[in-house]
Design a protein around this motif. Sequence first.
Motif, PDB file in Angstrom:
ATOM      1  N   ALA A  81       0.814  -1.217   0.000  1.00  0.00           N
ATOM      2  CA  ALA A  81       0.000   0.000   0.000  1.00  0.00           C
ATOM      3  C   ALA A  81       0.844   1.262   0.000  1.00  0.00           C
ATOM      4  O   ALA A  81       0.494   2.253  -0.656  1.00  0.00           O
ATOM      5  CB  ALA A  81      -0.939   0.002   1.212  1.00  0.00           C
ATOM      6  N   PHE A  82       1.975   1.260   0.695  1.00  0.00           N
ATOM      7  CA  PHE A  82       2.817   2.452   0.730  1.00  0.00           C
ATOM      8  C   PHE A  82       3.347   2.783  -0.659  1.00  0.00           C
ATOM      9  O   PHE A  82       3.421   3.952  -1.053  1.00  0.00           O
ATOM     10  CB  PHE A  82       3.984   2.269   1.702  1.00  0.00           C
ATOM     11  CG  PHE A  82       3.571   2.218   3.153  1.00  0.00           C
ATOM     12  CD1 PHE A  82       2.317   2.630   3.558  1.00  0.00           C
ATOM     13  CD2 PHE A  82       4.455   1.754   4.112  1.00  0.00           C
ATOM     14  CE1 PHE A  82       1.940   2.592   4.891  1.00  0.00           C
ATOM     15  CE2 PHE A  82       4.095   1.718   5.449  1.00  0.00           C
ATOM     16  CZ  PHE A  82       2.832   2.125   5.835  1.00  0.00           C
ATOM     17  N   LYS A  83       3.708   1.755  -1.412  1.00  0.00           N
ATOM     18  CA  LYS A  83       4.207   1.977  -2.766  1.00  0.00           C
ATOM     19  C   LYS A  83       3.113   2.563  -3.654  1.00  0.00           C
ATOM     20  O   LYS A  83       3.353   3.526  -4.402  1.00  0.00           O
ATOM     21  CB  LYS A  83       4.692   0.653  -3.364  1.00  0.00           C
ATOM     22  CG  LYS A  83       5.263   0.781  -4.766  1.00  0.00           C
ATOM     23  CD  LYS A  83       5.480  -0.573  -5.433  1.00  0.00           C
ATOM     24  CE  LYS A  83       4.155  -1.111  -5.961  1.00  0.00           C
ATOM     25  NZ  LYS A  83       4.322  -2.315  -6.814  1.00  0.00           N
ATOM     26  N   PHE A  84       1.895   2.008  -3.550  1.00  0.00           N
ATOM     27  CA  PHE A  84       0.787   2.511  -4.366  1.00  0.00           C
ATOM     28  C   PHE A  84       0.396   3.928  -3.940  1.00  0.00           C
ATOM     29  O   PHE A  84      -0.004   4.740  -4.775  1.00  0.00           O
ATOM     30  CB  PHE A  84      -0.410   1.573  -4.266  1.00  0.00           C
ATOM     31  CG  PHE A  84      -0.238   0.281  -5.021  1.00  0.00           C
ATOM     32  CD1 PHE A  84      -0.251   0.260  -6.404  1.00  0.00           C
ATOM     33  CD2 PHE A  84      -0.025  -0.897  -4.342  1.00  0.00           C
ATOM     34  CE1 PHE A  84      -0.074  -0.927  -7.105  1.00  0.00           C
ATOM     35  CE2 PHE A  84       0.151  -2.099  -5.018  1.00  0.00           C
ATOM     36  CZ  PHE A  84       0.129  -2.119  -6.413  1.00  0.00           C
ATOM     37  N   ALA A  85       0.517   4.237  -2.650  1.00  0.00           N
ATOM     38  CA  ALA A  85       0.221   5.589  -2.180  1.00  0.00           C
ATOM     39  C   ALA A  85       1.175   6.597  -2.807  1.00  0.00           C
ATOM     40  O   ALA A  85       0.764   7.681  -3.233  1.00  0.00           O
ATOM     41  CB  ALA A  85       0.308   5.649  -0.659  1.00  0.00           C
ATOM     42  N   GLU A  86       2.447   6.226  -2.885  1.00  0.00           N
ATOM     43  CA  GLU A  86       3.440   7.114  -3.512  1.00  0.00           C
ATOM     44  C   GLU A  86       3.125   7.312  -4.991  1.00  0.00           C
ATOM     45  O   GLU A  86       3.206   8.434  -5.513  1.00  0.00           O
ATOM     46  CB  GLU A  86       4.835   6.528  -3.342  1.00  0.00           C
ATOM     47  CG  GLU A  86       5.945   7.414  -3.885  1.00  0.00           C
ATOM     48  CD  GLU A  86       7.323   6.843  -3.637  1.00  0.00           C
ATOM     49  OE1 GLU A  86       8.304   7.479  -4.078  1.00  0.00           O
ATOM     50  OE2 GLU A  86       7.422   5.771  -3.014  1.00  0.00           O
TER      51      GLU A  86
END
Length: 220
Positions: A81-86
């Motif tokens: 999720a952190f990667k997709f948020a970025e």
Amino acid sequence: MKYRSVFDIIGPVMIGPSSSHTAGAARIGLVARQLFRTEPKKAIFRLYGSFAKTYQGHGTDVALVGGVLGFDTYDERLKEAFKFAEEKGLAYEFIEDDAVSAHPNTVRITLSDDEKSMELVGISIGGGKVEIKELNTFELRLSGNHPAIIVVHDDKYGAIAKVATLLANNEVNIGHMEVSRKDLGKEALMVIEVDQNVTEELLQEIATLPHINQVTKIHE
């Protein structure tokens, strides 16, 4: 508490180690996104109790961000999720709050974009089940586990009855309903949990009723 099936007792299909800290957190984030209605640019998560103490180890942080991005409890993308948020340009912040909350698994989420902001308080009550306890200072009780209609309206005579009548005319059964208001004659809120998903056409019809200001749908 009432359960609809044995799967509600066993727990949800989910990604992550904990139904309370991971699946519940993702569900709260997903409800927040559905209520916000547009892509948020910033999310602030204020964590209380057990959430504040263990959110990194139990994946609560990843789950909350994933939920806000629109990922359900079983979505493999939750793990990244952190990667997709970025990639989507979603800024996020976690704040550990030592204030005593009514429930140990509590989070206050603030979502915002360039035009508006929204705040809600959610709790994870176990087995992937959640309750939304507050929305923009309105107190409420919303499970997030059933289809629901959220109606912001003026506190005027007949507004609630007209919505209920329209749902009955369309053979939509109300399972649970709560109403609240900030002050007599001012802004008010209807939370209507129903037994089936409602169509966009019906939502638009509700929105045209007198004294109705905003209609939002939450689905499973």
